[in-house]
Design a protein around this motif. Structure first.
Motif, PDB file in Angstrom:
ATOM      1  N   GLN A  59      -1.707   0.747   2.546  1.00  9.63           N
ATOM      2  CA  GLN A  59      -0.330   1.211   2.711  1.00  9.63           C
ATOM      3  C   GLN A  59       0.497   0.193   3.486  1.00  9.63           C
ATOM      4  OE1 GLN A  59      -1.267   5.195   3.940  1.00  9.63           O
ATOM      5  NE2 GLN A  59      -1.034   5.951   1.851  1.00  9.63           N
ATOM      6  N   ARG A  60      -0.143  -0.522   4.419  1.00 11.92           N
ATOM      7  CA  ARG A  60       0.601  -1.557   5.150  1.00 11.92           C
ATOM      8  C   ARG A  60       1.043  -2.692   4.217  1.00 11.92           C
ATOM      9  NH1 ARG A  60      -2.096   0.262   9.487  1.00 11.92           N
ATOM     10  NH2 ARG A  60      -4.022  -0.876   9.194  1.00 11.92           N
ATOM     11  N   GLU A  61       0.328  -2.879   3.123  1.00 15.65           N
ATOM     12  CA  GLU A  61       0.744  -3.896   2.136  1.00 15.65           C
ATOM     13  C   GLU A  61       1.844  -3.352   1.223  1.00 15.65           C
ATOM     14  OE1 GLU A  61      -0.062  -6.948   1.991  1.00 15.65           O
ATOM     15  OE2 GLU A  61      -1.963  -7.116   3.081  1.00 15.65           O
ATOM     16  N   GLY A  62       2.272  -2.121   1.468  1.00 14.72           N
ATOM     17  CA  GLY A  62       3.317  -1.515   0.630  1.00 14.72           C
ATOM     18  C   GLY A  62       2.767  -0.948  -0.672  1.00 14.72           C
ATOM     19  N   ILE A  63       1.438  -0.694  -0.702  1.00 12.54           N
ATOM     20  CA  ILE A  63       0.815  -0.183  -1.936  1.00 12.54           C
ATOM     21  C   ILE A  63       0.441   1.288  -1.718  1.00 12.54           C
ATOM     22  CG2 ILE A  63      -1.084  -0.480  -3.579  1.00 12.54           C
ATOM     23  CD1 ILE A  63      -1.227  -3.442  -2.623  1.00 12.54           C
TER      24      ILE A  63
ATOM     25  N   ARG B  60       4.433  -1.358 -10.429  1.00 17.90           N
ATOM     26  CA  ARG B  60       3.346  -2.238 -10.851  1.00 17.90           C
ATOM     27  C   ARG B  60       2.067  -1.528 -10.427  1.00 17.90           C
ATOM     28  NH1 ARG B  60       4.746  -7.192 -12.462  1.00 17.90           N
ATOM     29  NH2 ARG B  60       2.856  -8.233 -11.748  1.00 17.90           N
ATOM     30  N   VAL B  61       1.422  -0.917 -11.405  1.00 16.82           N
ATOM     31  CA  VAL B  61       0.310  -0.008 -11.113  1.00 16.82           C
ATOM     32  C   VAL B  61      -1.021  -0.724 -11.278  1.00 16.82           C
ATOM     33  CG1 VAL B  61      -0.829   2.131 -11.801  1.00 16.82           C
ATOM     34  CG2 VAL B  61       1.661   1.972 -11.890  1.00 16.82           C
ATOM     35  N   LEU B  62      -1.810  -0.723 -10.210  1.00 18.90           N
ATOM     36  CA  LEU B  62      -3.161  -1.289 -10.289  1.00 18.90           C
ATOM     37  C   LEU B  62      -4.130  -0.159 -10.612  1.00 18.90           C
ATOM     38  CD1 LEU B  62      -5.311  -3.486  -9.855  1.00 18.90           C
ATOM     39  CD2 LEU B  62      -5.226  -2.970  -7.404  1.00 18.90           C
ATOM     40  N   LEU B  63      -4.682  -0.202 -11.824  1.00 15.14           N
ATOM     41  CA  LEU B  63      -5.656   0.811 -12.243  1.00 15.14           C
ATOM     42  C   LEU B  63      -7.048   0.315 -11.897  1.00 15.14           C
ATOM     43  CD1 LEU B  63      -4.495   1.668 -15.879  1.00 15.14           C
ATOM     44  CD2 LEU B  63      -4.176   3.026 -13.806  1.00 15.14           C
ATOM     45  N   LEU B  64      -7.800   1.119 -11.171  1.00 16.49           N
ATOM     46  CA  LEU B  64      -9.190   0.743 -10.882  1.00 16.49           C
ATOM     47  C   LEU B  64     -10.098   1.341 -11.954  1.00 16.49           C
ATOM     48  CD1 LEU B  64      -9.213   1.263  -7.012  1.00 16.49           C
ATOM     49  CD2 LEU B  64      -8.412  -0.675  -8.371  1.00 16.49           C
TER      50      LEU B  64
ATOM     51  N   ILE C 239     -16.742  -2.546   0.252  1.00 12.82           N
ATOM     52  CA  ILE C 239     -15.555  -2.634   1.118  1.00 12.82           C
ATOM     53  C   ILE C 239     -14.979  -4.049   1.043  1.00 12.82           C
ATOM     54  CG2 ILE C 239     -14.804  -2.568   3.525  1.00 12.82           C
ATOM     55  CD1 ILE C 239     -15.622   0.131   3.222  1.00 12.82           C
ATOM     56  N   ASP C 240     -15.860  -5.052   1.031  1.00 12.04           N
ATOM     57  CA  ASP C 240     -15.372  -6.439   1.006  1.00 12.04           C
ATOM     58  C   ASP C 240     -14.617  -6.747  -0.275  1.00 12.04           C
ATOM     59  OD1 ASP C 240     -16.375  -7.773   3.466  1.00 12.04           O
ATOM     60  OD2 ASP C 240     -18.221  -6.911   2.725  1.00 12.04           O
ATOM     61  N   SER C 241     -15.187  -6.318  -1.395  1.00  8.57           N
ATOM     62  CA  SER C 241     -14.511  -6.591  -2.672  1.00  8.57           C
ATOM     63  C   SER C 241     -13.155  -5.907  -2.705  1.00  8.57           C
ATOM     64  CB  SER C 241     -15.340  -6.066  -3.842  1.00  8.57           C
ATOM     65  OG  SER C 241     -16.493  -6.812  -3.951  1.00  8.57           O
ATOM     66  N   PHE C 242     -13.102  -4.696  -2.140  1.00  7.11           N
ATOM     67  CA  PHE C 242     -11.827  -3.980  -2.146  1.00  7.11           C
ATOM     68  C   PHE C 242     -10.815  -4.647  -1.215  1.00  7.11           C
ATOM     69  CE2 PHE C 242     -11.642   0.200  -4.458  1.00  7.11           C
ATOM     70  CZ  PHE C 242     -12.643  -0.133  -5.349  1.00  7.11           C
ATOM     71  N   ALA C 243     -11.303  -5.257  -0.137  1.00  7.35           N
ATOM     72  CA  ALA C 243     -10.384  -5.970   0.768  1.00  7.35           C
ATOM     73  C   ALA C 243      -9.793  -7.170   0.024  1.00  7.35           C
ATOM     74  CB  ALA C 243     -11.122  -6.410   2.016  1.00  7.35           C
ATOM     75  N   GLN C 244     -10.651  -7.862  -0.742  1.00  8.87           N
ATOM     76  CA  GLN C 244     -10.162  -9.013  -1.505  1.00  8.87           C
ATOM     77  C   GLN C 244      -9.243  -8.556  -2.645  1.00  8.87           C
ATOM     78  OE1 GLN C 244     -13.856 -10.814  -2.513  1.00  8.87           O
ATOM     79  NE2 GLN C 244     -14.264 -11.364  -0.391  1.00  8.87           N
ATOM     80  N   LEU C 245      -9.605  -7.440  -3.235  1.00  9.88           N
ATOM     81  CA  LEU C 245      -8.766  -6.888  -4.299  1.00  9.88           C
ATOM     82  C   LEU C 245      -7.367  -6.587  -3.752  1.00  9.88           C
ATOM     83  CD1 LEU C 245      -8.385  -5.644  -7.130  1.00  9.88           C
ATOM     84  CD2 LEU C 245      -9.272  -3.498  -6.216  1.00  9.88           C
ATOM     85  N   ARG C 246      -7.335  -6.064  -2.518  1.00  6.12           N
ATOM     86  CA  ARG C 246      -6.049  -5.721  -1.902  1.00  6.12           C
ATOM     87  C   ARG C 246      -5.175  -6.969  -1.780  1.00  6.12           C
ATOM     88  NH1 ARG C 246      -8.133  -3.015   1.988  1.00  6.12           N
ATOM     89  NH2 ARG C 246      -8.061  -4.629   3.567  1.00  6.12           N
ATOM     90  N   GLN C 247      -5.806  -8.086  -1.405  1.00  2.00           N
ATOM     91  CA  GLN C 247      -5.024  -9.321  -1.292  1.00  2.00           C
ATOM     92  C   GLN C 247      -4.459  -9.735  -2.646  1.00  2.00           C
ATOM     93  OE1 GLN C 247      -7.514 -12.331   0.445  1.00  2.00           O
ATOM     94  NE2 GLN C 247      -7.708 -11.198   2.372  1.00  2.00           N
ATOM     95  N   SER C 248      -5.329  -9.669  -3.668  1.00  2.00           N
ATOM     96  CA  SER C 248      -4.851 -10.033  -5.020  1.00  2.00           C
ATOM     97  C   SER C 248      -3.731  -9.090  -5.436  1.00  2.00           C
ATOM     98  CB  SER C 248      -5.971  -9.923  -6.051  1.00  2.00           C
ATOM     99  OG  SER C 248      -7.085 -10.644  -5.639  1.00  2.00           O
ATOM    100  N   ALA C 249      -3.904  -7.786  -5.146  1.00  2.00           N
ATOM    101  CA  ALA C 249      -2.908  -6.788  -5.554  1.00  2.00           C
ATOM    102  C   ALA C 249      -1.575  -7.072  -4.867  1.00  2.00           C
ATOM    103  CB  ALA C 249      -3.402  -5.390  -5.209  1.00  2.00           C
ATOM    104  N   ALA C 250      -1.630  -7.420  -3.577  1.00  2.00           N
ATOM    105  CA  ALA C 250      -0.388  -7.696  -2.838  1.00  2.00           C
ATOM    106  C   ALA C 250       0.299  -8.926  -3.442  1.00  2.00           C
ATOM    107  CB  ALA C 250      -0.700  -7.904  -1.367  1.00  2.00           C
TER     108      ALA C 250
END
Ligand SMILES: Nc1ncnc2c1ncn2[C@@H]1O[C@H](COP(=O)(O)OP(=O)(O)O)[C@@H](O)[C@H]1O
Ligand SMILES: [Mg+2]
Length: 443
Positions: free
Chosen positions: A98-102, A8-12, A61-72
């Protein structure tokens, strides 16, 4: 079952042409594609392979942190950045992804810096004996006189980074300046300074821009591709709007291979030269990410996104076959932008040839080389051909109204490190949609 089907590939950077090329390549291979962008209707989200779209409030950085949650939450297995800014924002919190397994599909920060910092790239290239334009990085305005005398005029001035990360936000460079007098040099040096980073001043190298493309793993290129730029978006030199696959030129391949080996490069790279056909080609820069004309390589038979996915997963990569050189792709929106550049005329001091307005109109509206195909149009995935114009015209209108000048600077206001201003815009959470605006899903 292909390697890609479990992914499941998240393309930025879904607004880029390379994001569309990746969506189609990986989607065809069976991967599920998620598309993120700070734009509302990014190009790649119009593709039938896009399962979900995530809109970011900005590039921070904040948006990417939130993006990480959505991605997980969406079960992403891999995140693939397609611009330098996204590479930097991912690397800022690489461990957390990487800790989220991504898996973060970008080289680490130390490797990336060798390409993103143009002064660093030139130093590495010099170390391995590659021809480079004589380059100076001033540390005070007073040095400009000596530099002008040493390099000769005209010379070029450009930011050290396409987008310099200032710790809380990006400062983008405005593009190369061509300088004719010592006074102009001082002004250009000030204009291109990015905070503490003084710009790069280089001898002007005549000739044509030429690129060579690869995905490299542990410093070893897995496959190569070359193209000929038939038309650049900016007539002074830039990414192309009309391009044709071309045979590999060992004069470019040899130094590019040496350079990437020295950098121990891991990932996609476009190595850019200027070549007058007489002297050794001069290295200009390394773009350490997938490039705008990626679809041409794929259409000619070198599927770089699939190749890289295999390398990242330590799977046997398909053996690269000789690619076709009879493929010409035209990026229509790129041509529309070119026409605007031609109409605006050459930048002050530009020493090369620049098309007249009539020539500009003829080349864009007239007959194209035989066999030219549209890059975006694909009958099996037709909507991006519409999305390209919706996005492009939206971009122009936003620029006119000044509302979208630099989303990176919006990040300054909304960054975690400036908490008093964060979230004022009302859209500080990434919005996840199933591309509802698209008239219909095909395939
Ligand atoms: N030393 C140079 N001599 C002549 N042209 C140059 C030189 N450096 C850059 N350019 C022109 O400016 C363009 C942009 O510069 P580049 O270093 O590739 O930065 P970026 O692509 O990040 O804006 C190049 O494609 C080339 O056309
Ligand atoms: Mg460039």
């Amino acid at each position: 079952m292909t390697t890609a089907s479990a992914e499941r590939v998240l393309l930025l950077d879904g607004q880029t042409t390379q994001a569309l090329a990746c969506a189609r390549s990986l989607g065809r291979a069976g991967a599920t594609v998620l598309v993120a962008s700070a734009r509302r209707r990014p190009l790649a989200s119009w593709s039938c392979y896009c399962e979900r779209q995530i809109q970011l409030p900005d590039e921070s950085i904040d948006s990417f942190a939130q993006l990480r949650q959505s991605a997980a939450m969406l079960g992403a297995t891999l995140v693939l950045p397609l611009t330098e800014r996204s590479c930097l924002l991912l690397n800022a919190e690489r461990g957390e992804w990487q800790r989220e397994g991504i898996t973060v599909a970008a080289p680490d920060a130390t490797t990336l810096e060798q390409a993103f910092d143009k002064a660093h790239t030139i130093r590495v290239a010099e170390r391995c004996g590659i021809a480079v334009p004589t380059t100076r990085v001033p540390s005070a305005l007073a040095e400009c006189g000596d530099i002008a005398a040493e390099l000769g005029l005209p010379c070029v001035v450009k930011g050290r980074f396409s987008s310099a990360w200032m710790g809380t936000h990006f400062l983008r460079d405005t593009g190369t300046s061509y300088v004719r007098t010592p006074e102009e040099l001082e002004a250009a040096v000030l204009r291109h300074r990015q905070g503490e980073y003084w710009p790069v001043v280089q001898r002007f190298v005549p000739g044509r821009g030429k690129g060579i493309f690869t995905v490299s793993h542990g410093g070893r290129p897995l496959a190569w591709f070359a193209h000929e730029r038939l038309r650049d978006v900016r007539p002074t030199g830039s990414g192309s709007s009309l391009r044709r696959a071309a045979a590999l030129d060992p004069r470019l391949e040899r130094p590019a291979e040496r350079l990437l080996r020295e950098m121990r490069w891991d990932g996609p790279a476009m190595v850019e030269f200027r070549d007058d056909g007489e002297h050794e080609p001069y290295l200009i820069e390394v773009n350490g990410r997938f490039w705008g004309s990626l679809q041409l390589a794929i259409s000619a038979g070198v599927d770089f996104p699939q190749l890289w996915l295999s390398a990242l997963r330590q799977k046997a990569a398909p053996v690269p076959q000789p690619y076709r050189t009879d493929v010409t792709l035209r990026w229509l929106w790129g041509d529309a932008k070119r026409l605007l550049y031609v109409m605006a005329g050459p930048p002050p001091g530009f020493p090369g040839a620049f098309p007249s307005r009539l020539q500009g109109l003829r080349e864009v509206l007239g007959a194209q080389p035989p066999g030219t195909r549209s890059e975006t149009w694909d009958p099996a995935d037709p909507w991006p051909a519409v999305g390209e114009w919706v996005q492009g015209i939206g971009e122009l209108l936003a620029r006119r109204s000044g509302s979208d000048r630099d989303r990176g600077s919006a990040a300054v206001r909304r960054n975690r490190r400036l908490p008093h201003a964060f979230g004022r815009s009302g859209t500080s959470q990434p919005e996840v949609t199933t591309t509802p605006y698209r008239p219909g899903r095909i395939g």
